[in-house]
Design a protein around this motif. Structure first.
Motif, PDB file in Angstrom:
ATOM      1  N   MET A  61      73.933  40.907  -9.534  1.00 26.19           N
ATOM      2  CA  MET A  61      74.675  40.017  -8.644  1.00 26.19           C
ATOM      3  C   MET A  61      73.772  39.487  -7.524  1.00 26.19           C
ATOM      4  SD  MET A  61      77.467  39.789 -10.142  1.00 26.19           S
ATOM      5  CE  MET A  61      78.409  38.840  -8.988  1.00 26.19           C
ATOM      6  N   LEU A  65      72.851  35.576  -6.911  1.00 25.32           N
ATOM      7  CA  LEU A  65      73.020  34.917  -5.620  1.00 25.32           C
ATOM      8  C   LEU A  65      71.696  34.335  -5.132  1.00 25.32           C
ATOM      9  CD1 LEU A  65      75.469  37.279  -3.746  1.00 25.32           C
ATOM     10  CD2 LEU A  65      75.875  34.929  -4.452  1.00 25.32           C
ATOM     11  N   ALA A 113      81.962  35.699  -3.220  1.00 29.92           N
ATOM     12  CA  ALA A 113      81.095  36.859  -3.420  1.00 29.92           C
ATOM     13  C   ALA A 113      81.232  37.851  -2.266  1.00 29.92           C
ATOM     14  CB  ALA A 113      79.641  36.407  -3.564  1.00 29.92           C
ATOM     15  N   VAL A 118      80.190  41.672  -3.146  1.00 29.61           N
ATOM     16  CA  VAL A 118      78.922  41.564  -3.863  1.00 29.61           C
ATOM     17  C   VAL A 118      77.738  41.634  -2.909  1.00 29.61           C
ATOM     18  CG1 VAL A 118      77.526  40.003  -5.281  1.00 29.61           C
ATOM     19  CG2 VAL A 118      79.941  40.286  -5.749  1.00 29.61           C
TER      20      VAL A 118
END
Length: 133
Positions: A61, A65, A113, A118
């Protein structure tokens, strides 16, 4: 001359060169069948565990990103370079609105997110136990 002929020839050469190199390589290389070559690792060591290890999804993740915001930077930088010329030729709204929509979509993605947790790194249980004592 038709330009598609040149493209077809380039594609043909692009296919023929690697295929011919693999064929010549298969004819010239020595073949020594050994049991060690069929092992999981060719280093001579016997594997002790399964090679498949499950990693924390957090790593993926964070990498995704990073890619999203890296691509954002790559797309925003050229826009900032031509911004002044774009405002003069197209007007403020037509120059600014697409970039604001683009950044808005990225902000919505970042908010999603963030809400899903996250961007918060998960701490090890032993570290949490020490900090809460």
């Amino acid at each position: 001359m038709n330009p598609w002929i040149a493209i077809g020839m380039l594609a043909l050469v692009g296919i023929l060169i690697p295929v011919s190199m693999m064929m010549v390589s298969s004819l010239l290389r020595p073949t020594v069948p050994e049991q060690g070559k069929r092992a999981t690792y060719e280093s001579g060591e016997v594997p002790t565990k399964n090679a498949r290890v499950q990693f924390n999804i957090q790593y993926y993740m964070v990498a995704l990103l990073f890619l999203v915001f890296d691509i954002e930077t790559v797309l925003i930088f050229p826009w900032t370079v031509i911004y002044q010329d774009a405002v003069q030729s197209a007007g403020l709204t037509r120059a600014l609105l697409p970039m604001l929509v683009f950044i808005g979509v990225l902000v919505v993605g970042l908010a999603w997110a963030w809400r899903k947790g996250v961007v918060q790194w998960v701490r090890a249980p032993r570290y949490q136990a020490k900090t809460h004592e």
